[in-house]
Design a protein around this motif. Structure first.
Motif, mmCIF file in Angstrom:
data_model
loop_
_atom_site.group_PDB
_atom_site.id
_atom_site.type_symbol
_atom_site.label_atom_id
_atom_site.label_comp_id
_atom_site.label_asym_id
_atom_site.label_seq_id
_atom_site.Cartn_x
_atom_site.Cartn_y
_atom_site.Cartn_z
ATOM 1 N N VAL A 27 -1.659 -1.083 -7.193
ATOM 2 C CA VAL A 27 -1.361 -1.627 -8.520
ATOM 3 C C VAL A 27 0.045 -1.204 -8.957
ATOM 4 C CG1 VAL A 27 -2.037 -1.630 -10.958
ATOM 5 C CG2 VAL A 27 -3.791 -1.683 -9.172
ATOM 6 N N PHE A 28 0.388 0.069 -8.731
ATOM 7 C CA PHE A 28 1.733 0.536 -9.068
ATOM 8 C C PHE A 28 2.777 -0.249 -8.278
ATOM 9 C CE2 PHE A 28 1.832 4.651 -11.484
ATOM 10 C CZ PHE A 28 0.515 4.614 -11.916
ATOM 11 N N GLN A 29 2.471 -0.510 -7.010
ATOM 12 C CA GLN A 29 3.419 -1.247 -6.167
ATOM 13 C C GLN A 29 3.531 -2.703 -6.621
ATOM 14 O OE1 GLN A 29 3.679 0.279 -2.306
ATOM 15 N NE2 GLN A 29 4.025 -1.688 -1.332
ATOM 16 N N LYS A 30 2.411 -3.310 -6.924
ATOM 17 C CA LYS A 30 2.401 -4.705 -7.371
ATOM 18 C C LYS A 30 3.247 -4.896 -8.627
ATOM 19 C CE LYS A 30 -0.713 -8.265 -9.132
ATOM 20 N NZ LYS A 30 -2.085 -8.591 -9.502
ATOM 21 N N HIS A 31 3.215 -3.919 -9.525
ATOM 22 C CA HIS A 31 3.949 -4.012 -10.783
ATOM 23 C C HIS A 31 5.335 -3.356 -10.712
ATOM 24 C CE1 HIS A 31 0.746 -5.910 -13.033
ATOM 25 N NE2 HIS A 31 -0.089 -5.123 -12.379
ATOM 26 N N LEU A 32 5.781 -3.033 -9.481
ATOM 27 C CA LEU A 32 7.112 -2.488 -9.215
ATOM 28 C C LEU A 32 7.369 -1.142 -9.897
ATOM 29 C CD1 LEU A 32 9.187 -5.788 -9.541
ATOM 30 C CD2 LEU A 32 8.091 -4.852 -7.507
ATOM 31 N N HIS A 33 6.304 -0.335 -10.064
ATOM 32 C CA HIS A 33 6.442 0.989 -10.668
ATOM 33 C C HIS A 33 6.746 2.059 -9.625
ATOM 34 C CE1 HIS A 33 3.822 -0.290 -14.321
ATOM 35 N NE2 HIS A 33 4.960 -0.955 -14.245
ATOM 36 N N SER A 34 6.230 1.881 -8.427
ATOM 37 C CA SER A 34 6.502 2.804 -7.323
ATOM 38 C C SER A 34 6.207 2.087 -6.016
ATOM 39 C CB SER A 34 5.660 4.083 -7.436
ATOM 40 O OG SER A 34 4.290 3.816 -7.259
ATOM 41 N N VAL A 35 6.675 2.688 -4.940
ATOM 42 C CA VAL A 35 6.388 2.180 -3.597
ATOM 43 C C VAL A 35 5.740 3.323 -2.831
ATOM 44 C CG1 VAL A 35 7.381 1.312 -1.444
ATOM 45 C CG2 VAL A 35 8.334 0.579 -3.626
ATOM 46 N N SER A 36 4.652 3.017 -2.144
ATOM 47 C CA SER A 36 3.959 4.032 -1.349
ATOM 48 C C SER A 36 4.167 3.753 0.126
ATOM 49 C CB SER A 36 2.463 4.039 -1.665
ATOM 50 O OG SER A 36 2.256 4.466 -2.999
ATOM 51 N N TYR A 37 4.341 4.830 0.866
ATOM 52 C CA TYR A 37 4.527 4.771 2.310
ATOM 53 C C TYR A 37 3.436 5.576 2.964
ATOM 54 C CZ TYR A 37 9.200 3.121 1.161
ATOM 55 O OH TYR A 37 10.262 2.408 0.670
ATOM 56 N N ALA A 38 2.904 5.043 4.067
ATOM 57 C CA ALA A 38 1.839 5.729 4.785
ATOM 58 C C ALA A 38 2.293 6.085 6.195
ATOM 59 C CB ALA A 38 0.595 4.841 4.861
ATOM 60 N N CYS A 39 1.905 7.246 6.621
ATOM 61 C CA CYS A 39 2.117 7.699 7.992
ATOM 62 C C CYS A 39 0.767 7.540 8.685
ATOM 63 C CB CYS A 39 2.567 9.154 7.990
ATOM 64 S SG CYS A 39 2.733 9.873 9.629
ATOM 65 N N VAL A 40 0.687 6.621 9.630
ATOM 66 C CA VAL A 40 -0.598 6.315 10.258
ATOM 67 C C VAL A 40 -0.665 6.857 11.680
ATOM 68 C CG1 VAL A 40 -0.991 4.274 8.838
ATOM 69 C CG2 VAL A 40 0.201 4.040 11.003
ATOM 70 N N ASP A 41 -1.879 7.099 12.109
ATOM 71 C CA ASP A 41 -2.148 7.584 13.460
ATOM 72 C C ASP A 41 -2.162 6.372 14.396
ATOM 73 O OD1 ASP A 41 -3.182 8.608 15.834
ATOM 74 O OD2 ASP A 41 -4.777 9.741 14.849
#
Length: 171
Positions: A27-41
């Protein structure tokens, strides 16, 4: 590390951090409030080992008890007189979590180093500082990674405002 839209399963042992990545980050990303990055296995598709969320921020005179303290901060950080502003561009590290079963692998430090390089090597917007409202139990982690306290009189019972000066990498 890639931008992530949805994480279905993650546990770092902190309910707030878990809730954010599982329910609120998209939701934060959709509304351009923050961007989340994931480190995946890579050996286990969909398994998130760690994540971070970033947003724009600033280091401003209001972060300090008074103008004198702010000016001392600027002088100590080597800001030239002609570049003295009332605020300086920063990126806020909003959240950082490492999965409980991935702790001890230095993933948190690795993520911080990637973030630092993102804003030094490929700095697309102009950014001098990284900031974080560090949970009290994470303060030593940030200190080990070069973060400093923004001001000595921060008495928040849950977090401490800290910063990392990206010029520490450049010079």
């Amino acid at each position: 590390m890639e931008p992530s839209n949805v994480v279905k399963n993650f546990s770092c042992g902190d309910a707030d951090l878990d809730d954010f990545i599982l329910h609120r980050a998209s939701v934060f990303q959709k509304h351009l409030h923050s961007v989340s990055y994931a480190c995946v296995d890579v050996s286990s598709p969909g398994k998130v080992l760690a994540y971070c969320s970033l947003a724009n921020d600033k280091v401003a005179i209001t972060d300090f008890k008074d103008k004198t303290e702010f000016n001392h901060f600027r002088k100590k950080r080597g800001v030239p007189n002609e570049k003295r502003l009332k605020s300086y561009p920063a990126v806020k590290l909003c959240r950082l979590g490492v999965a409980s079963d991935a702790k001890g692998q230095r993933l948190g430090t690795t993520l911080l180093n990637i973030i630092k390089s993102m804003f030094v090597i490929e700095n697309k917007t102009g950014c001098r500082f990284l900031t974080v409202d560090a949970y009290l139990d994470a303060v030593s982690f940030y200190e080990k990674n070069g973060f400093r306290f923004m001001n000595a009189e921060d008495n928040d019972p849950h977090t401490r405002l800290m910063y990392y000066d990206l010029m520490d990498i450049v010079t």
